[in-house]
Design a protein around this motif. Structure first.
Motif, PDB file in Angstrom:
ATOM      1  N   LYS A 297     -16.403  -0.194  83.625  1.00 44.36           N
ATOM      2  CA  LYS A 297     -17.170  -0.274  82.374  1.00 44.36           C
ATOM      3  C   LYS A 297     -17.478  -1.745  82.032  1.00 44.36           C
ATOM      4  O   LYS A 297     -18.585  -2.075  81.598  1.00 44.36           O
ATOM      5  N   LYS A 298     -16.505  -2.612  82.255  1.00 48.75           N
ATOM      6  CA  LYS A 298     -16.679  -4.047  81.981  1.00 48.75           C
ATOM      7  C   LYS A 298     -17.794  -4.630  82.853  1.00 48.75           C
ATOM      8  O   LYS A 298     -18.625  -5.410  82.379  1.00 48.75           O
ATOM      9  N   TYR A 299     -17.823  -4.239  84.137  1.00 46.33           N
ATOM     10  CA  TYR A 299     -18.847  -4.750  85.040  1.00 46.33           C
ATOM     11  C   TYR A 299     -20.240  -4.303  84.612  1.00 46.33           C
ATOM     12  O   TYR A 299     -21.202  -5.081  84.675  1.00 46.33           O
TER      13      TYR A 299
ATOM     14  N   GLU B 266     -14.841 -13.411  91.668  1.00 48.57           N
ATOM     15  CA  GLU B 266     -14.314 -14.484  90.827  1.00 48.57           C
ATOM     16  C   GLU B 266     -14.041 -14.012  89.392  1.00 48.57           C
ATOM     17  O   GLU B 266     -13.416 -14.728  88.615  1.00 48.57           O
ATOM     18  N   TRP B 267     -14.524 -12.806  89.049  1.00 46.19           N
ATOM     19  CA  TRP B 267     -14.300 -12.262  87.704  1.00 46.19           C
ATOM     20  C   TRP B 267     -12.880 -11.755  87.512  1.00 46.19           C
ATOM     21  O   TRP B 267     -12.456 -11.502  86.384  1.00 46.19           O
TER      22      TRP B 267
ATOM     23  N   MET C 116     -23.344  -6.820  83.378  1.00 42.36           N
ATOM     24  CA  MET C 116     -24.606  -6.879  84.114  1.00 42.36           C
ATOM     25  C   MET C 116     -25.754  -6.192  83.372  1.00 42.36           C
ATOM     26  O   MET C 116     -26.834  -6.016  83.936  1.00 42.36           O
ATOM     27  N   MET C 117     -25.506  -5.814  82.110  1.00 38.25           N
ATOM     28  CA  MET C 117     -26.491  -5.047  81.349  1.00 38.25           C
ATOM     29  C   MET C 117     -27.829  -5.769  81.238  1.00 38.25           C
ATOM     30  O   MET C 117     -28.896  -5.162  81.310  1.00 38.25           O
ATOM     31  N   TYR C 118     -27.798  -7.089  81.070  1.00 38.77           N
ATOM     32  CA  TYR C 118     -29.035  -7.840  80.883  1.00 38.77           C
ATOM     33  C   TYR C 118     -29.289  -8.828  82.024  1.00 38.77           C
ATOM     34  O   TYR C 118     -30.011  -9.799  81.859  1.00 38.77           O
TER      35      TYR C 118
ATOM     36  N   SER D  49     -17.188   7.104  80.125  1.00 43.97           N
ATOM     37  CA  SER D  49     -16.251   7.818  80.994  1.00 43.97           C
ATOM     38  C   SER D  49     -15.788   6.984  82.178  1.00 43.97           C
ATOM     39  O   SER D  49     -14.911   7.409  82.916  1.00 43.97           O
ATOM     40  N   LEU D  50     -16.373   5.798  82.367  1.00 41.37           N
ATOM     41  CA  LEU D  50     -15.989   4.939  83.492  1.00 41.37           C
ATOM     42  C   LEU D  50     -14.593   4.368  83.293  1.00 41.37           C
ATOM     43  O   LEU D  50     -14.146   4.180  82.161  1.00 41.37           O
TER      44      LEU D  50
END
Length: 450
Positions: free
Chosen positions: A45-47, A65-66, A51-53, A39-40
């Motif tokens: 959602k990309k961020y 910088e992203w 950063m998931m791992y 739902s983000l």
């Protein structure tokens, strides 16, 4: 002109408004974590996925910088949303003057496990030898229940199907949308008029929000209720689920949701079950997700003529809020957008942008692909007619005159000016006008000067 604006809220807005303790409690449920992720907004959602791992915190400068320079405004909105939802933990190093972000550890772990191992719902579909409704029948049922509820808002005489909805539940669902004085028929509020032009998902979450508020007043835990509602969105539409797998509270919630068409209840010889509809499955879909919207039906021409290819009574009544309906055929409504009807809509609290947005969202497929889908001369004229009513702005205020001396008048003017409440002054006749917020302060000031 009315200034009340109803805010289109969905699941994300509701979750963000929860206290921190209840918000953290939600993240212990893996299905809630997935619902929040999907739902983000796209950039947020990309961020999260990036950063998931990553265990360590990342600096704000590194994250900037992203994105390219032209995307910085969207970057800040995404970061603010993630911080608001407590998905990002923000830390500020005062010595280095540096801000860092880290993904919420509970959310991160549960989502990792869910992605790798999958999840199992608290209940599985029943194996029964009963013919269940087809997807077409189930969609028709959900549409009929939802439309009958909306029709009841507009006119109770049009909503014959609402006889199956208890009057107490109807009052809860309609909170804030209808007002009623003694011995008078219920009337749509400004919020009610605006509500009717919302997208279905936005309407649904507005009603759900009122229902959650009602349940909270009865002592039901908000986070548990939202968790259950979002679990429903992971069930399979058209499958039967045993009512015995629900707690007493969940069972009563399912019966209430059946009134709105989110689930269909059925009774067998020994057992009863509920069947989720697409309305329930779409509960966690973002307001901006176009895939959840129904096919449009409205064509607007440059001469302000309006054609609606529909058989729905509800569509006719909604169009009547801002257009003149001239005649109805079995599958076609013909009308016109007129100055008189728009003035009536504006005075009921509907704005020009809401009308234009409704026409664009419900444009017939033949014109939806065009840019613009609603002729520019029509949208420009709608906005111009709205601006006609905004030429005079009403401001509650107080007039002061008959000052005993010019010194007293000038002192009062200086005080009102310093306080930010002076609206107008006439130095010749020694008169001044201040806004309503300054009245008490002016009253005390003048008494001290007497």
């Amino acid at each position: 002109m009315p200034q009340v604006r109803i805010i289109a809220k969905n699941f994300m807005d509701m979750v963000a408004s929860l206290p921190a303790t209840k918000l953290d409690k939600l993240y212990h449920n893996a299905f809630i974590c997935e619902a929040i992720l999907r739902s983000l907004p796209p950039l947020a959602k990309k961020y999260v996925l990036q950063m998931m791992y990553i265990v360590d915190a990342l600096t704000a400068k590194l994250m900037e910088e992203w994105v390219p320079a032209e995307g910085m405004s969207k970057h800040r909105v995404a970061i603010d949303k993630l911080v608001q939802l407590r998905l990002f933990t923000e830390t500020v190093d005062s010595r280095k003057r540096e801000t860092s972000y880290r993904l919420n550890p509970t959310f991160q772990k549960n989502l990792q496990d869910h992605i790798i191992h999958g999840g199992v719902l608290p209940r599985e579909p029943m194996q029964i030898n009963v013919r269940l409704p087809s997807s077409v029948d189930l969609d028709a049922y959900a549409s009929e229940q939802w439309e009958s509820f909306l029709l009841h808002l507009i006119s109770s005489t049009e909503a014959e199907a609402t006889k199956n909805i208890s009057s107490s539940m109807m009052k809860i669902f309609q909170r804030g949308l209808l007002s009623q004085r003694d011995r008078e028929a219920p009337m749509l509020t400004e919020s009610g008029f605006q509500f009717l032009l919302m997208d279905t998902n936005a309407q649904l979450w507005y009603v759900i929000r009122e229902y959650i508020t009602h349940c909270e007043e009865r002592g039901v835990d908000t986070s548990d209720l939202i968790s259950f509602l979002l679990e429903l969105s992971f069930h399979v539409s058209g499958e039967a689920y045993n009512m015995n797998t629900l707690s007493n509270t969940q069972g009563s919630i399912v019966k209430d949701l059946a009134d709105l068409g989110l689930v269909k209840l059925q009774q067998g010889m020994k057992e009863s079950w509920f069947i989720p509809t697409k309305l329930a499955i779409n509960l966690s879909i973002s307001l901006s997700d176009a895939s959840s919207r129904k096919q449009g039906y409205v064509v607007v021409e440059t001469n302000f003529r309006l054609y609606a290819y529909t058989t729905s009574k509800l569509h006719c009544e909604i169009l009547r809020l801002f257009a003149r309906i001239e005649y109805q055929l079995p599958n076609l409504i013909v009308g016109a957008i007129t100055k008189e009807n728009l003035y009536k809509a504006f005075q009921n609290g509907i704005t020009a942008d809401q009308i234009i947005c409704f026409l664009q969202q419900n444009a017939h497929p033949r014109v939806a692909e065009k840019v613009p889908s609603v002729p520019e001369n029509v949208t420009d004229q709608i906005r111009l007619w709205e601006s006609d009513l905004n030429r005079v702005e009403m401001t509650p205020s107080h007039l002061y005159d008959e000052f005993p001396s010019r010194d007293a008048f000038e002192a009062a003017c200086d005080f009102a000016r310093e306080y930010g409440g002076l609206l107008w002054e006439d130095s010749v006749k020694m008169r001044l006008i201040v806004n309503a917020e300054s009245y008490d302060h002016m009253k005390r000031f003048l008494r001290q000067k007497q």
